[in-house]
Design an enzyme around this catalytic site. Structure first.
Site, short mmCIF file in Angstrom:
data_model
loop_
_atom_site.label_atom_id
_atom_site.label_comp_id
_atom_site.label_asym_id
_atom_site.label_seq_id
_atom_site.Cartn_x
_atom_site.Cartn_y
_atom_site.Cartn_z
N GLU A 100 60.48 -5.14 -54.10
CA GLU A 100 61.29 -6.31 -54.44
C GLU A 100 60.51 -7.57 -54.12
O GLU A 100 59.49 -7.52 -53.42
CB GLU A 100 62.60 -6.26 -53.64
CG GLU A 100 62.38 -6.30 -52.14
CD GLU A 100 63.59 -5.86 -51.34
OE1 GLU A 100 64.21 -4.85 -51.71
OE2 GLU A 100 63.89 -6.53 -50.34
N LYS A 106 59.12 -10.93 -52.44
CA LYS A 106 59.11 -11.53 -51.11
C LYS A 106 59.45 -12.99 -51.32
O LYS A 106 58.62 -13.78 -51.78
CB LYS A 106 57.75 -11.37 -50.45
CG LYS A 106 57.74 -11.91 -49.04
CD LYS A 106 56.46 -11.53 -48.32
CE LYS A 106 56.47 -11.92 -46.85
NZ LYS A 106 57.06 -13.19 -46.51
N TYR A 112 68.86 -9.21 -48.79
CA TYR A 112 67.96 -8.08 -49.06
C TYR A 112 67.86 -7.07 -47.90
O TYR A 112 67.05 -6.18 -47.93
CB TYR A 112 66.57 -8.58 -49.41
CG TYR A 112 66.01 -9.62 -48.44
CD1 TYR A 112 65.80 -9.31 -47.10
CD2 TYR A 112 65.71 -10.90 -48.87
CE1 TYR A 112 65.31 -10.25 -46.22
CE2 TYR A 112 65.21 -11.85 -48.00
CZ TYR A 112 65.01 -11.51 -46.68
OH TYR A 112 64.54 -12.44 -45.80
N LYS A 116 51.00 -9.37 -50.04
CA LYS A 116 50.91 -10.82 -50.25
C LYS A 116 50.03 -11.13 -51.45
O LYS A 116 48.95 -10.56 -51.60
CB LYS A 116 50.28 -11.48 -49.01
CG LYS A 116 51.08 -11.26 -47.73
CD LYS A 116 52.20 -12.24 -47.62
CE LYS A 116 51.70 -13.56 -47.14
NZ LYS A 116 52.47 -14.17 -46.11
N CYS A 125 51.61 -59.47 -59.26
CA CYS A 125 50.33 -58.80 -59.04
C CYS A 125 50.00 -57.99 -60.30
O CYS A 125 50.82 -57.21 -60.78
CB CYS A 125 50.44 -57.89 -57.82
SG CYS A 125 49.10 -56.71 -57.66
S1 IVH Z 1 63.00 -7.48 -45.10
C1 IVH Z 1 63.33 -5.96 -40.71
N1 IVH Z 1 62.76 -8.33 -47.57
O1 IVH Z 1 59.71 -12.53 -45.02
C2 IVH Z 1 62.75 -6.47 -41.99
N2 IVH Z 1 62.12 -9.83 -45.82
O2 IVH Z 1 57.27 -12.60 -43.48
C3 IVH Z 1 63.54 -7.55 -42.57
N3 IVH Z 1 61.39 -12.03 -46.62
O3 IVH Z 1 61.25 -12.45 -41.89
C4 IVH Z 1 62.87 -8.31 -43.61
N4 IVH Z 1 61.65 -11.63 -48.77
O4 IVH Z 1 62.44 -13.80 -43.84
C5 IVH Z 1 62.58 -8.64 -46.26
N5 IVH Z 1 62.66 -8.94 -49.81
C6 IVH Z 1 62.47 -9.24 -48.51
C7 IVH Z 1 62.00 -10.50 -48.10
C8 IVH Z 1 61.83 -10.76 -46.73
C9 IVH Z 1 61.29 -12.53 -47.87
C10 IVH Z 1 61.03 -12.81 -45.41
C11 IVH Z 1 61.89 -12.54 -44.22
C12 IVH Z 1 60.92 -12.06 -43.17
C13 IVH Z 1 59.64 -12.67 -43.62
C14 IVH Z 1 58.43 -11.97 -43.07
#
Ligand code: IVH
Length: 702
Positions: free
Chosen positions: A137, A139, A250, A346, A463
């Site tokens: 999914e 990020k 999510y 990433k 100006c």
């Molecule tokens: S799961 C315990 N799913 O990315 C795991 N996080 O860099 C819970 N984030 O702290 C996180 N999209 O704020 C998850 N599809 C996604 C996400 C996601 C963005 C953020 C989240 C996390 C951070 C880590």
């Protein structure tokens, strides 16, 4: 549960309610209140979660007002999850610190296929050697949030904070209408649940927001993530509501069932949970996520998805891969930093480094002095960057940027490039402090800085730089769009005294211009036609073109919608201005000041006598535009238009941009390398597929 069938029934309900409202009589208040809430919640879901409005704005407003009125008459009937309870009273004094039920961990990062394979190998060590089912999914690049629902009610919403404790921002989160105030968790035997997600601001909204900041001489926010997290901590919840924030959920972090009840199947997998949350009315990535078996398919998907990141209406900085089955997740557990069953993939950062060679100081149309960094040209997400605005002196001092520094530059999608920071480790001692001028680099007048402002300004309205910039702004693409009146020509005409003020654009001596070097008959004709055509531009463009301080495109549109004739603004009161959407005291003050200045009024009268449209009638770009009621979606690379330009074109004609391909979509405009969206659209008979040329032809003739 939210689905189409309830939609059909609720349509009948809303018609009956609107009839009742028309009579003004309610015989059974309790039932009407209940029905109103049901219809409003359903309509919110269609609008904010599904991007597919079910009611006209006016109908929605009428229902909402009626509910407010009935609740006032029957205060005992007000429930904490009534839609009226989103309306905030007063300002937030503080955001109390709260403990998360379960710590909000971070994610482990991967950057390539090897990292993912290595992670898969570790996963298989835990669960046995077999192909694992993974969910992939987006990020999301926003601000993390956590929501708690107890007995179906949203009881608390918090920021991520340090992961263990966050800040209670419940009232602000209630302003995000894709977050339900209550959800039927009890239908799944759930007593209490904590769910996590991300609050985002979509790219269009972010651009609008920054355009307004630029109009107010404020430095734009660097990226949508900063805009989202800043918005969540604003003390006025009403302002939060205006930001157009969206929330994607999510992750489920805590679940407690009702006594004696067993866990339903929905909660055995990550996919099942997100699906259940979707059906309960939440916005989740379930429609855009992919479930695959084995890491090879994950790797293929991650590689191809990176090219599509710009197609999404919001920023993402990668993908998240999660083990689907909770039983396997439990076997793997967590480290203190991240769960072992999830991995972020990433994307390449949209950053580059370059050398800062010199700083130029530009004078804007309102006299603001902007320091501009001239850097060695460097390619960055599709464009070559050689000039970067540093906005004001404070930005330079805060980041300690010096001439000669190697600087880190970032640019996400359509976002303007900005300097993240100087790479101080690379300094060799030859870097020079940036000295801000005391006098206007163009007219030499002393610069001033008003208390509370960060910008230095040249206050000499005559100006040359300001006059030229005002003229350039007037003719610019988003203003009156006089194609052939660019900066170079304006400067030249100004120096030759052929053009001195805005009405002068419409009185240019083309005879003299045609004798200038470089001006053939064709270019003079083009210029004449462009100027002539601009006379019929819609009112909001003229308002924006006037360059009133703090009045950006959004405010200009608000004003144009509210008035039939520009001259009505001459007698406007502050109260009326403040009653308009998005107009605060600062903007209202600037508008009043502009229209109380006699020189400005004389200029407007002159423009009117020269035939420039000042009325809303005949305005082809108002809400009842030629594309109103139609939805569009763009995919692939278009030959000439940028995605954002094409979308703005549709919106300016009253059309809507859809979030995905569905039977609701009217037109898919496909460019080169159009992928799955095109395939999907081909399968739906009702979606018309056009190329860019056909699209442009259509909006011309519609
Ligand atoms: S799961 C315990 N799913 O990315 C795991 N996080 O860099 C819970 N984030 O702290 C996180 N999209 O704020 C998850 N599809 C996604 C996400 C996601 C963005 C953020 C989240 C996390 C951070 C880590």
């Amino acid at each position: 549960m939210y689905n189409k069938e309830s939609g059909i029934k609720l349509n009948e309900k809303s018609r009956a309610l609107l009839k009742e409202i028309a009579t003004g009589i309610t015989s059974n208040a309790a039932k009407t209140i209940n029905d109103l809430r049901e219809v409003i919640n359903y309509s919110d879901w269609r609008y904010y979660v599904k991007d597919d409005p079910a009611l006209a704005d006016q109908e929605y407003d009428r229902l909402f007002e009626w509910l407010k009125k009935l609740e006032e008459q029957h205060p005992e009937s007000v429930t904490p999850d009534s839609p009226t309870q989103r309306v905030a009273k007063g300002l937030t004094k503080e955001f109390p610190t709260v403990d998360h039920l379960v710590p909000m961990l971070s994610l482990d990062n991967s950057y390539n296929a090897e990292d993912l394979s290595e992670w898969d190998r570790r996963c298989r060590e835990f669960v046995g050697d077999r192909d694992i089912e993974y969910c992939i999914e987006p990020k999301f690049d926003g601000a993390g949030i956590s929501l708690i629902y107890e007995n179906d009610l949203l009881t608390r919403g918090a920021t991520r904070g340090d992961g263990v404790q966050g800040e209670d921002i419940t009232m602000n989160l209630k302003q995000i209408r894709s977050i339900p105030l209550s959800a039927k968790f009890s239908s799944l035997s759930v007593h209490q649940i904590e769910i996590r997600g991300e609050v985002l601001i979509n790219k269009n909204k972010f651009k609008q927001f920054n355009d307004q900041r630029l109009a107010e001489n404020l430095p734009p926010l660097a990226n949508p993530r900063n805009a989202a997290s800043g918005s969540l901590r604003m003390i006025d919840p009403k302002e939060v509501g205006k930001r157009g924030l969206e929330a994607f959920l999510y992750h489920m972090s805590y679940l407690d069932f009702q006594e004696g009840k067993r866990e339903p199947e929905a909660f055995e997998t990550h996919y099942g949970t997100l699906n259940a949350l979707s059906q309960l009315g939440f916005r989740t990535p379930v429609d855009i996520m992919k479930v695959v078996k084995g890491i090879d398919k994950v790797i293929d998907y991650c590689k191809t998805f990176e090219n599509k990141r710009d197609e999404l209406p919001y920023e993402i900085d990668g993908l998240v891969v999660k083990v689907n089955e909770y039983a396997l997740q439990d076997k793997m557990g967590m480290t203190t930093h991240h769960p072992r069953w999830a991995m972020a993939y990433k994307f390449k950062p949209r950053q580059a480094s370059s050398k800062l060679r010199k700083v130029e100081f530009q004078v804007g149309r309102t006299g603001t002095i902007t320091p501009v960094a001239k850097i060695d040209p460097v390619p960055l997400s599709g464009v070559t960057v050689s000039s970067i605005s540093m906005f004001n002196e404070d930005v330079i001092r805060e980041k300690d940027i010096r001439v000669g520094d190697t600087i880190l530059v970032e640019r996400a999608g359509d976002v303007i490039p900005y300097i993240v920071k100087p790479l101080t480790d690379l300094r060799n001692g030859s870097e020079k402090e940036i000295v801000f001028p005391k006098h206007c680099p163009v007219c030499g007048d002393k610069l001033v800085k008003e208390p509370g402002e960060s910008a230095w300004r040249c206050v000499n309205i005559n100006c040359e730089a300001q006059v030229v910039e005002r003229l350039v702004h007037f003719g610019s693409k988003d203003a009156m769009d006089i194609r052939n009146l660019g900066e170079a020509n304006v400067k030249r005409f100004y120096e030759l005294k052929l053009l001195r003020d805005i009405p002068g654009i419409y009185q240019l001596d083309f005879e003299k211009i045609s004798q200038l070097e470089g001006f053939g008959k064709k270019s003079v004709d083009n210029l004449r036609t462009a100027i002539e055509n601009s006379k019929q531009q819609p009112l909001h463009r003229l308002i924006f073109a006037l360059g009133i301080r703090f009045v950006g495109e959004t405010t200009a549109k608000t004003l144009a919608k509210a008035f039939h004739d520009l001259m009505e603004l001459k007698n406007i009161t502050e109260e009326k201005l403040l009653s308009l959407e998005d107009i605060g005291p600062k903007v209202a003050g600037a508008i009043l000041q502009f229209f109380s200045n006699e020189d400005n009024i004389r200029m407007l009268e002159k423009l009117r006598s020269l035939g420039i449209n000042m009325k809303n009638a005949g305005n082809k770009e108002t809400a009842s535009g030629t594309l109103s009621g139609l939805t569009f979606l763009f995919t692939g690379t278009l030959p000439s238009l940028k995605r954002s330009e094409a979308e703005t074109l549709v919106e300016s004609k009253g059309g809507k941009i859809a979030g995905s391909v569905s039977s609701k979509l009217n037109y898919l405009i496909a460019g080169e390398e159009a992928g799955s969206k095109l395939e999907k659209a081909k399968r739906i008979n009702t979606v018309k597929i056009l190329n860019e040329e056909e699209f442009l032809q259509m909006i011309k003739t519609e």
